[in-house]
Every structure is written in C-alpha cells, then in structure tokens.
Design a protein around this motif. Structure first.
Motif, PDB file in Angstrom:
ATOM      1  N   TYR A   1       0.830  -1.206   0.000  1.00  0.00           N
ATOM      2  CA  TYR A   1       0.000   0.000   0.000  1.00  0.00           C
ATOM      3  C   TYR A   1       0.867   1.259   0.000  1.00  0.00           C
ATOM      4  CZ  TYR A   1      -3.421   3.480   1.413  1.00  0.00           C
ATOM      5  OH  TYR A   1      -4.213   4.604   1.467  1.00  0.00           O
ATOM      6  N   ALA A   2       1.915   1.259   0.832  1.00  0.00           N
ATOM      7  CA  ALA A   2       2.778   2.439   0.928  1.00  0.00           C
ATOM      8  C   ALA A   2       3.506   2.723  -0.379  1.00  0.00           C
ATOM      9  CB  ALA A   2       3.782   2.251   2.069  1.00  0.00           C
ATOM     10  N   ALA A   3       3.825   1.653  -1.114  1.00  0.00           N
ATOM     11  CA  ALA A   3       4.597   1.813  -2.355  1.00  0.00           C
ATOM     12  C   ALA A   3       3.709   1.898  -3.587  1.00  0.00           C
ATOM     13  CB  ALA A   3       5.570   0.646  -2.501  1.00  0.00           C
ATOM     14  N   ARG A   4       2.395   1.964  -3.406  1.00  0.00           N
ATOM     15  CA  ARG A   4       1.476   1.852  -4.537  1.00  0.00           C
ATOM     16  C   ARG A   4       1.697   2.932  -5.596  1.00  0.00           C
ATOM     17  NH1 ARG A   4      -0.749   4.640  -0.571  1.00  0.00           N
ATOM     18  NH2 ARG A   4      -2.334   6.235  -0.923  1.00  0.00           N
ATOM     19  N   LYS A   5       1.908   4.180  -5.178  1.00  0.00           N
ATOM     20  CA  LYS A   5       2.061   5.265  -6.148  1.00  0.00           C
ATOM     21  C   LYS A   5       3.367   5.142  -6.916  1.00  0.00           C
ATOM     22  CE  LYS A   5      -0.822   8.546  -3.589  1.00  0.00           C
ATOM     23  NZ  LYS A   5      -0.869   9.861  -2.894  1.00  0.00           N
ATOM     24  N   ARG A   6       4.422   4.757  -6.196  1.00  0.00           N
ATOM     25  CA  ARG A   6       5.714   4.585  -6.865  1.00  0.00           C
ATOM     26  C   ARG A   6       5.654   3.443  -7.865  1.00  0.00           C
ATOM     27  NH1 ARG A   6      11.457   2.969  -3.958  1.00  0.00           N
ATOM     28  NH2 ARG A   6      12.757   3.179  -5.824  1.00  0.00           N
ATOM     29  N   ILE A   7       5.056   2.329  -7.470  1.00  0.00           N
ATOM     30  CA  ILE A   7       4.940   1.180  -8.375  1.00  0.00           C
ATOM     31  C   ILE A   7       4.077   1.545  -9.578  1.00  0.00           C
ATOM     32  CG2 ILE A   7       4.100  -1.194  -8.604  1.00  0.00           C
ATOM     33  CD1 ILE A   7       4.665  -1.531  -5.593  1.00  0.00           C
ATOM     34  N   ARG A   8       2.972   2.244  -9.323  1.00  0.00           N
ATOM     35  CA  ARG A   8       2.030   2.602 -10.378  1.00  0.00           C
ATOM     36  C   ARG A   8       2.666   3.531 -11.408  1.00  0.00           C
ATOM     37  NH1 ARG A   8      -2.225   5.824  -7.784  1.00  0.00           N
ATOM     38  NH2 ARG A   8      -2.488   3.964  -6.501  1.00  0.00           N
ATOM     39  N   SER A   9       3.557   4.379 -10.965  1.00  0.00           N
ATOM     40  CA  SER A   9       4.133   5.395 -11.854  1.00  0.00           C
ATOM     41  C   SER A   9       5.295   4.880 -12.692  1.00  0.00           C
ATOM     42  CB  SER A   9       4.611   6.592 -11.027  1.00  0.00           C
ATOM     43  OG  SER A   9       5.680   6.216 -10.165  1.00  0.00           O
ATOM     44  N   ARG A  10       5.807   3.695 -12.395  1.00  0.00           N
ATOM     45  CA  ARG A  10       6.952   3.147 -13.134  1.00  0.00           C
ATOM     46  C   ARG A  10       6.553   1.824 -13.774  1.00  0.00           C
ATOM     47  NH1 ARG A  10      12.182   4.338  -9.202  1.00  0.00           N
ATOM     48  NH2 ARG A  10      11.671   6.526  -8.767  1.00  0.00           N
ATOM     49  N   ARG A  11       6.510   1.808 -15.086  1.00  0.00           N
ATOM     50  CA  ARG A  11       6.024   0.629 -15.815  1.00  0.00           C
ATOM     51  C   ARG A  11       6.856  -0.611 -15.505  1.00  0.00           C
ATOM     52  NH1 ARG A  11       6.661  -2.088 -20.726  1.00  0.00           N
ATOM     53  NH2 ARG A  11       4.695  -2.921 -21.559  1.00  0.00           N
ATOM     54  N   ALA A  12       8.179  -0.464 -15.508  1.00  0.00           N
ATOM     55  CA  ALA A  12       9.045  -1.620 -15.257  1.00  0.00           C
ATOM     56  C   ALA A  12       8.806  -2.182 -13.856  1.00  0.00           C
ATOM     57  CB  ALA A  12      10.510  -1.225 -15.420  1.00  0.00           C
ATOM     58  N   LEU A  13       8.650  -1.294 -12.890  1.00  0.00           N
ATOM     59  CA  LEU A  13       8.404  -1.735 -11.520  1.00  0.00           C
ATOM     60  C   LEU A  13       7.031  -2.383 -11.403  1.00  0.00           C
ATOM     61  CD1 LEU A  13       9.574  -1.819  -8.682  1.00  0.00           C
ATOM     62  CD2 LEU A  13       8.643   0.467  -8.283  1.00  0.00           C
ATOM     63  N   ARG A  14       6.062  -1.796 -12.083  1.00  0.00           N
ATOM     64  CA  ARG A  14       4.705  -2.339 -12.057  1.00  0.00           C
ATOM     65  C   ARG A  14       4.663  -3.753 -12.650  1.00  0.00           C
ATOM     66  NH1 ARG A  14       2.627   1.418 -14.777  1.00  0.00           N
ATOM     67  NH2 ARG A  14       2.183   0.386 -16.755  1.00  0.00           N
ATOM     68  N   LEU A  15       5.325  -3.915 -13.792  1.00  0.00           N
ATOM     69  CA  LEU A  15       5.364  -5.243 -14.411  1.00  0.00           C
ATOM     70  C   LEU A  15       6.157  -6.230 -13.557  1.00  0.00           C
ATOM     71  CD1 LEU A  15       5.952  -4.305 -18.169  1.00  0.00           C
ATOM     72  CD2 LEU A  15       3.846  -5.164 -17.123  1.00  0.00           C
ATOM     73  N   GLY A  16       7.214  -5.736 -12.911  1.00  0.00           N
ATOM     74  CA  GLY A  16       8.019  -6.609 -12.062  1.00  0.00           C
ATOM     75  C   GLY A  16       7.226  -7.154 -10.895  1.00  0.00           C
ATOM     76  N   VAL A  17       6.439  -6.284 -10.251  1.00  0.00           N
ATOM     77  CA  VAL A  17       5.629  -6.730  -9.118  1.00  0.00           C
ATOM     78  C   VAL A  17       4.527  -7.673  -9.591  1.00  0.00           C
ATOM     79  CG1 VAL A  17       4.055  -5.997  -7.283  1.00  0.00           C
ATOM     80  CG2 VAL A  17       6.124  -4.667  -7.775  1.00  0.00           C
ATOM     81  N   ARG A  18       3.875  -7.304 -10.674  1.00  0.00           N
ATOM     82  CA  ARG A  18       2.770  -8.123 -11.187  1.00  0.00           C
ATOM     83  C   ARG A  18       3.233  -9.518 -11.570  1.00  0.00           C
ATOM     84  NH1 ARG A  18       0.400  -6.766 -16.993  1.00  0.00           N
ATOM     85  NH2 ARG A  18      -0.759  -8.686 -17.407  1.00  0.00           N
ATOM     86  N   PHE A  19       4.286  -9.593 -12.376  1.00  0.00           N
ATOM     87  CA  PHE A  19       4.750 -10.910 -12.814  1.00  0.00           C
ATOM     88  C   PHE A  19       5.560 -11.613 -11.734  1.00  0.00           C
ATOM     89  CE2 PHE A  19       3.703  -9.023 -16.935  1.00  0.00           C
ATOM     90  CZ  PHE A  19       2.961 -10.058 -17.484  1.00  0.00           C
ATOM     91  N   GLY A  20       6.073 -10.844 -10.772  1.00  0.00           N
ATOM     92  CA  GLY A  20       6.707 -11.478  -9.626  1.00  0.00           C
ATOM     93  C   GLY A  20       5.687 -12.252  -8.804  1.00  0.00           C
TER      94      GLY A  20
END
Length: 250
Positions: A37-56
């Motif tokens: 929850y705390a990292a949601r905005k940072r993850i959402r704003s960076r495509r590579a990070l977003r894909l990394g978390v999702r596929f992780g």
C-alpha cells in the motif's frame, strides 16, 4: 532437526496455532500488505516496476503450486481424493495466476472477496499438519499470502475496484463451484472444500454447528465478511475522501 525431515511427509514438527512461528507469519503478512500500500504510487508510476511486481506475484504463485505438487509426488502423497487443486484456496490461487496474466476484471471482482476472505481465514486457522520449519509450513503461508496480495495489487496499483454487485457475483460463483465440487466429491469419495465434513484440525467451522448446518452458516458469514470488506476498503474510504474534498473547498 535433520535436513531430511524438513521435506519428509512422515517426520515433521507439529503445527501449533498462534505459536511464535504462526504469529510471526501473520505479522509478516501485515508488513507485506502495508508495504504494498505504501509503495502503490511509486509502483504505479513506473512501468518496469509495475510489471516486475505483477509478474513477480504471478511467478511465485506458479512456483508455489508447482513445488507443492512435486513434493506430493516425491513423498508418495499424491492422491486423487486429497491432493487435487480443488480446495477453495487452491482454486483461487490458480485463478489469481490467470487474473494477473490477463488482468481480467471479472476474475478480480470474485478474487477480491473469495480470494482475500478465504486465504485470510486459512492463515488465521490453518488446516495444516506441518509446523515450522517444514517445507509445507512455508509453502502454505507463502501461497495464501500471495492469494491475498494479488487482488490487493490489482486494487492499489492497477486501480481496479469491485462494486456492490461484485458481492452477488462472488456468492453465485462460490455456490456454483460448491455444486460442482460437491458432485465430484460424491463420485470420487473426497471432501474438497469440506462440503461433506469438517477438517480434522481446529477451524472456524467448529463453531458453526454440525453438518449440514455449518454450510448454511458459512454462506451467511461469507456474505457478511464480503459486505464488511467492501465497506472498509471502498464505501468508507470514499466517504472520508468526499468529506475531505468538501472541507478543502470551504
């Protein structure tokens, strides 16, 4: 403990409810949820990070299910009556993989309630015969934690959200699933989803009366939990945001 006993199905430490290892994992789950929850905005704003978390999340869900089935085979424990992925959490785990891959909104609506609700109950009152530090202890808690984190990822990062109608969809899904699994139980002599009898280990079902009344009680409790979940996650937060916006305009 000998290293072999960490994987042995016949030589394992007993799981003890709310033991230090159980409480520590509950604490870790809370930390993971708050961290996401705390990292949601940072993850959402960076495509590579977003894909990394999702596929992780997707990858760890796959690994969790694959290693469980490998363990069943290597221990000679695989049995059509006990080890098919037909428990509610096993089904929601597989559906979570599909949801993360396809970003299906329909699956999200069901998994937000059935996945989180079922996995949380499993973590609090595990039907588990293996304690720390056995392989099954880690596999069980990792898998169920991921089932919870997957729809939370879709909520906080992909910005999906259910509606009140999603609760009805989830109840229909669960009842349809229970009908199918119940028929299969009858054919193969199994007890998946505990539709014929309660689990051997202590669980919340022990407080819901004998068969078949505990099944009816489960329906009411599930509906209540889903309503509370929607109220806390969405209805209440929407109201708080609305009041904050009104106050800001004054």
């Amino acid at each position: 403990m000998e290293s072999a006993s960490v994987f042995s199905s016949g030589q394992a430490p007993e799981f003890i409810f709310f033991s230090p290892s159980h409480l520590i994992w509950i604490g870790l789950l809370i930390v993971m949820i708050l961290g996401l929850y705390a990292a949601r905005k940072r993850i959402r704003s960076r495509r590579a990070l977003r894909l990394g978390v999702r596929f992780g999340l997707l990858g760890f869900l796959l690994i969790s299910e694959a290693t469980l089935n490998v363990w069943y085979w290597t221990q000679g424990a695989w049995n059509v009556r006990h080890t098919l992925p037909l428990e509610l959490c096993s089904i929601t785990l597989l559906l979570s993989i599909i949801m993360l891959w396809s970003r299906s909104r329909w699956l999200y609506e069901v998994l937000f309630f059935a996945g989180i609700g079922g996995a949380l109950q499993a973590i609090l009152t595990p039907n588990l015969g293996y304690g720390y530090p056995h392989f099954r202890f880690f596999q069980f808690f990792i898998a169920h934690s991921l089932i919870i984190l997957a729809p939370l990822y879709m909520t906080w990062i992909e910005q999906y959200r259910p509606t009140w109608k999603s609760i009805g969809k989830t109840m229909l899904f669960l009842n349809g699933l229970a009908l199918i699994i119940g028929l299969l139980n009858y054919v193969i002599g199994a007890n998946y989803m505990f539709l014929l009898r309660k689990p051997d280990t202590p669980s919340i079902l022990d407080m819901l009366g004998p068969y078949p009344y505990y099944l009816l009680a489960e329906e009411g409790i599930a509906l209540l939990i889903f309503i509370v979940m929607y109220g806390v996650f969405f209805a209440l937060t929407d109201r708080i945001k609305g009041r904050s916006q009104e106050a800001a305009k004054l």
